[in-house]
Design a protein around this motif. Structure first.
Motif, PDB file in Angstrom:
ATOM      1  N   PRO A  14      60.416  42.616  38.921  1.00 27.42           N
ATOM      2  CA  PRO A  14      59.695  41.380  39.209  1.00 27.42           C
ATOM      3  C   PRO A  14      60.379  40.211  38.502  1.00 27.42           C
ATOM      4  O   PRO A  14      60.923  40.372  37.415  1.00 27.42           O
ATOM      5  N   PRO A  15      60.367  39.044  39.134  1.00 25.42           N
ATOM      6  CA  PRO A  15      61.033  37.909  38.508  1.00 25.42           C
ATOM      7  C   PRO A  15      60.324  37.494  37.224  1.00 25.42           C
ATOM      8  O   PRO A  15      59.117  37.665  37.080  1.00 25.42           O
ATOM      9  N   ALA A  16      61.099  36.969  36.302  1.00 24.73           N
ATOM     10  CA  ALA A  16      60.518  36.464  35.060  1.00 24.73           C
ATOM     11  C   ALA A  16      59.668  35.249  35.387  1.00 24.73           C
ATOM     12  O   ALA A  16      59.999  34.481  36.289  1.00 24.73           O
ATOM     13  N   ALA A  58      56.101  22.454  51.230  1.00 28.36           N
ATOM     14  CA  ALA A  58      55.234  21.756  50.272  1.00 28.36           C
ATOM     15  C   ALA A  58      55.732  21.935  48.842  1.00 28.36           C
ATOM     16  O   ALA A  58      55.725  20.988  48.050  1.00 28.36           O
ATOM     17  N   ILE A  59      56.185  23.143  48.518  1.00 27.99           N
ATOM     18  CA  ILE A  59      56.705  23.392  47.171  1.00 27.99           C
ATOM     19  C   ILE A  59      57.987  22.595  46.951  1.00 27.99           C
ATOM     20  O   ILE A  59      58.149  21.903  45.949  1.00 27.99           O
ATOM     21  N   LEU A  60      58.917  22.683  47.912  1.00 24.15           N
ATOM     22  CA  LEU A  60      60.213  22.031  47.745  1.00 24.15           C
ATOM     23  C   LEU A  60      60.128  20.508  47.801  1.00 24.15           C
ATOM     24  O   LEU A  60      60.948  19.828  47.192  1.00 24.15           O
ATOM     25  N   GLU A  61      59.139  19.961  48.507  1.00 28.56           N
ATOM     26  CA  GLU A  61      58.947  18.506  48.499  1.00 28.56           C
ATOM     27  C   GLU A  61      58.649  18.002  47.087  1.00 28.56           C
ATOM     28  O   GLU A  61      58.980  16.875  46.745  1.00 28.56           O
ATOM     29  N   ARG A  93      57.194  33.060  42.311  1.00 28.57           N
ATOM     30  CA  ARG A  93      58.013  34.067  43.012  1.00 28.57           C
ATOM     31  C   ARG A  93      58.986  33.393  43.980  1.00 28.57           C
ATOM     32  O   ARG A  93      60.157  33.759  44.060  1.00 28.57           O
ATOM     33  N   PHE A  94      58.492  32.405  44.714  1.00 30.99           N
ATOM     34  CA  PHE A  94      59.313  31.695  45.688  1.00 30.99           C
ATOM     35  C   PHE A  94      60.492  30.999  44.997  1.00 30.99           C
ATOM     36  O   PHE A  94      61.647  31.172  45.391  1.00 30.99           O
ATOM     37  N   LEU A  95      60.201  30.232  43.949  1.00 30.69           N
ATOM     38  CA  LEU A  95      61.262  29.496  43.253  1.00 30.69           C
ATOM     39  C   LEU A  95      62.212  30.431  42.513  1.00 30.69           C
ATOM     40  O   LEU A  95      63.415  30.176  42.472  1.00 30.69           O
ATOM     41  N   ALA A  99      66.137  30.566  43.012  1.00 26.85           N
ATOM     42  CA  ALA A  99      67.031  30.405  41.853  1.00 26.85           C
ATOM     43  C   ALA A  99      68.041  31.545  41.803  1.00 26.85           C
ATOM     44  O   ALA A  99      69.213  31.330  41.484  1.00 26.85           O
ATOM     45  N   ALA A 100      67.606  32.770  42.137  1.00 30.32           N
ATOM     46  CA  ALA A 100      68.517  33.914  42.146  1.00 30.32           C
ATOM     47  C   ALA A 100      69.616  33.734  43.198  1.00 30.32           C
ATOM     48  O   ALA A 100      70.722  34.227  43.025  1.00 30.32           O
TER      49      ALA A 100
END
Length: 108
Positions: A14-16, A58-61, A93-95, A99-100
């Motif tokens: 799982p991502p940090a 919406a997140i990336l905006e 999780r999305f970001l 990032a990965a």
């Protein structure tokens, strides 16, 4: 002697969690654009494209490099009348996945 069994794939770790003070931003060369051919929003990076749903947009905006992850979560929770802990988990999780793939930077 018996034949070896099928190899078991390991589940990805799982991502940090994202630091609430981190400031997500699109790196140079990465853009969110409307794609007329696909009739949808896409995240464009050199030699890559990722189709976005409305939540991803919406997140990336809000990932402008000025707002912290905590600010983004609070804004999304208010906009969608959703629990901040749920927004933090989903947006995190999305970001983290972006990032990965080097499609977002998490600036200190």
């Amino acid at each position: 002697m018996s034949a070896p069994g099928p190899a078991r794939a390991r589940a990805p770790a799982p991502p940090a969690p994202i630091d609430p003070a981190a400031r997500p931003a699109l790196p140079r060369g990465v853009r969110v654009r409307w794609d007329a051919v696909r009739q949808g929003w896409v995240l464009l990076a050199p030699e890559r494209a990722l189709r976005l749903d409305r939540i991803g947009v919406a997140i990336l905006e809000r990932a402008d490099g000025a707002r912290s992850f905590a600010d983004i979560v609070a804004d999304l929770a208010a906009a969608y009348d959703a629990p901040p802990e749920r927004i933090a988990a989903d947006a995190g999780r999305f970001l983290s996945a972006l990032a990965a793939r080097r499609m977002i930077e998490l600036r200190p």
